[in-house]
Motif scaffolding. Structure first.
Motif, mmCIF file in Angstrom:
data_model
loop_
_atom_site.group_PDB
_atom_site.id
_atom_site.type_symbol
_atom_site.label_atom_id
_atom_site.label_comp_id
_atom_site.label_asym_id
_atom_site.label_seq_id
_atom_site.Cartn_x
_atom_site.Cartn_y
_atom_site.Cartn_z
ATOM 1 N N PHE A 5 -25.226 -16.317 1.593
ATOM 2 C CA PHE A 5 -24.449 -16.899 2.742
ATOM 3 C C PHE A 5 -25.269 -16.125 4.020
ATOM 4 O O PHE A 5 -25.325 -14.457 3.798
ATOM 5 C CB PHE A 5 -23.082 -16.203 2.667
ATOM 6 N N VAL A 6 -25.656 -16.765 5.241
ATOM 7 C CA VAL A 6 -26.320 -16.107 6.311
ATOM 8 C C VAL A 6 -25.450 -16.180 7.385
ATOM 9 O O VAL A 6 -24.932 -17.335 7.890
ATOM 10 C CB VAL A 6 -27.551 -16.668 6.371
ATOM 11 N N PRO A 7 -25.660 -15.264 8.161
ATOM 12 C CA PRO A 7 -25.008 -15.461 9.892
ATOM 13 C C PRO A 7 -26.181 -16.257 10.468
ATOM 14 O O PRO A 7 -27.240 -15.815 10.310
ATOM 15 C CB PRO A 7 -24.686 -14.096 10.138
ATOM 16 N N HIS A 8 -25.971 -16.922 11.291
ATOM 17 C CA HIS A 8 -26.837 -17.935 12.020
ATOM 18 C C HIS A 8 -27.040 -17.691 13.398
ATOM 19 O O HIS A 8 -27.794 -18.297 14.172
ATOM 20 C CB HIS A 8 -26.602 -19.532 11.730
ATOM 21 N N GLY A 9 -26.103 -16.417 14.102
ATOM 22 C CA GLY A 9 -26.394 -16.209 15.471
ATOM 23 C C GLY A 9 -25.781 -17.347 16.364
ATOM 24 O O GLY A 9 -25.194 -17.874 16.095
ATOM 25 N N GLY A 162 -24.630 -21.080 2.630
ATOM 26 C CA GLY A 162 -23.679 -20.880 3.715
ATOM 27 C C GLY A 162 -24.143 -20.493 4.837
ATOM 28 O O GLY A 162 -24.769 -19.395 4.844
ATOM 29 N N SER A 163 -24.251 -21.347 6.100
ATOM 30 C CA SER A 163 -24.472 -20.719 7.177
ATOM 31 C C SER A 163 -23.305 -20.945 8.013
ATOM 32 O O SER A 163 -22.589 -21.998 8.559
ATOM 33 C CB SER A 163 -25.608 -21.763 7.623
ATOM 34 N N GLY A 164 -22.934 -19.642 8.482
ATOM 35 C CA GLY A 164 -21.845 -19.291 9.387
ATOM 36 C C GLY A 164 -21.764 -17.958 9.988
ATOM 37 O O GLY A 164 -22.854 -17.796 10.535
ATOM 38 N N MET A 165 -20.576 -17.324 10.338
ATOM 39 C CA MET A 165 -20.784 -15.918 10.767
ATOM 40 C C MET A 165 -19.759 -15.206 10.134
ATOM 41 O O MET A 165 -18.644 -15.597 9.983
ATOM 42 C CB MET A 165 -20.569 -15.910 12.210
ATOM 43 N N HIS A 224 -16.335 -20.712 10.789
ATOM 44 C CA HIS A 224 -17.826 -19.884 10.674
ATOM 45 C C HIS A 224 -17.324 -19.145 9.468
ATOM 46 O O HIS A 224 -18.298 -18.392 8.633
ATOM 47 C CB HIS A 224 -18.140 -19.015 11.857
ATOM 48 N N LEU A 225 -16.227 -18.724 8.861
ATOM 49 C CA LEU A 225 -16.003 -17.902 7.502
ATOM 50 C C LEU A 225 -16.145 -18.861 6.471
ATOM 51 O O LEU A 225 -16.542 -18.538 5.142
ATOM 52 C CB LEU A 225 -14.724 -17.045 7.553
ATOM 53 N N ILE A 226 -15.439 -20.210 6.475
ATOM 54 C CA ILE A 226 -15.101 -20.846 5.508
ATOM 55 C C ILE A 226 -16.598 -21.373 4.600
ATOM 56 O O ILE A 226 -16.513 -21.274 3.226
ATOM 57 C CB ILE A 226 -14.577 -22.204 5.893
ATOM 58 N N PRO A 227 -17.651 -21.310 5.183
ATOM 59 C CA PRO A 227 -18.996 -21.462 4.289
ATOM 60 C C PRO A 227 -19.123 -20.368 3.195
ATOM 61 O O PRO A 227 -19.671 -20.647 2.051
ATOM 62 C CB PRO A 227 -20.054 -21.693 5.287
#
Length: 261
Positions: A5-9, A162-165, A224-227
């Protein structure tokens, strides 16, 4: 394969050398070094919601610049990774076998939730990518079940991303309120504890994420959390405990990335 899971900014900013995104850019640029090279990638993006799970199935997806107000170079970016229609069919079959409605979309292009992190992670763009939508009701248990249905793909060389924040409150990002950082850290600490604990209650806690400290401050809307819930579902039966692979500060808020290996 691991699950990531990564934050994509913010929009395309990690790709534009924005000063606020240097820490995140550095992480995304190095994260692939910690992962075996995948045969293909399933990318669950926070920027695509449909009535049912939808999978990109075009063999050569285009670019979807789903942002506005950025410099001209933000609209000339490219990420020519191939699609993988056969993998999309396999994913659809797995979801249907678990009673989850799914359809294929042979027109959908890569949105910035997909091409921003992948352009930094795999700049050669030579690994096939299937982009996956969220289901627009954003139900946590449904998305964990979606991940669980995909878990077997980990043994086939497929990387699930998963790409979100981990924090996504647009007002807070641009606030000068000194309480923003500690409030974001309260949720970040809770989230990190849940996914890294290996606790039997982690699934129930993620389903009831709205009860967490500063939950609705951190996610006024949870797309943005659900991924992360999909990632947890795909990982937890084989890998109950994630590692806290990235911890940073973006626009005065705490953000995190997790790896289930």
């Amino acid at each position: 394969m691991p699950v990531l899971f990564v934050p994509h900014g913010g929009g395309p900013l990690p790709l534009l050398n924005d000063a606020n995104h240097l820490e995140l850019r550095a992480y995304l640029s190095k994260v692939a070094e910690t992962i075996p090279t995948p045969k293909a990638i399933i990318l669950v993006t926070a920027h695509w919601e449909e009535a049912q799970v939808t999978l990109s199935s075009h063999p050569h997806p285009g670019m979807l610049f789903d942002y506005y107000g950025f410099p001209p170079e933000a609209y000339t970016l490219s990420y020519p990774a191939p699609g993988e229609p056969q993998l999309a069919e396999t994913i659809a079959d797995l979801l249907k076998a678990s009673g989850i409605e799914v359809r294929l979309d042979n027109q959908r292009a890569f949105d910035h939730g997909t091409f921003v992190p992948l352009k930094l992670m795999y700049p050669e763009a030579n690994i096939p990518v299937v982009q996956m939508s969220l289901v627009q009701h954003l139900d946590p248990s449904t998305h964990i079940a979606i991940g669980e249905a995909l878990a077997s793909l980990r043994t086939q060389g497929i990387l699930i991303v998963g790409s979100g924040m981990s924090f996504h409150n647009m007002r807070a990002f641009f606030s000068s309120d000194p309480k923003v950082l500690p409030r974001s850290k309260a949720f970040d600490t809770w989230l990190t504890n849940v996914v890294t604990s290996g606790d039997n209650h982690a699934k129930a806690q993620l389903i009831d994420w709205q009860s967490a400290p500063e939950a609705r401050f951190s996610h006024p809307r949870e797309e943005h959390l659900i991924p992360l819930h999909v990632c947890f579902g795909a990982a937890h039966l084989q890998t109950p405990k994630a590692t806290h692979q990235f911890s940073g500060v973006l626009l005065n808020t705490a953000i995190s990335g997790y790896l289930w290996s």
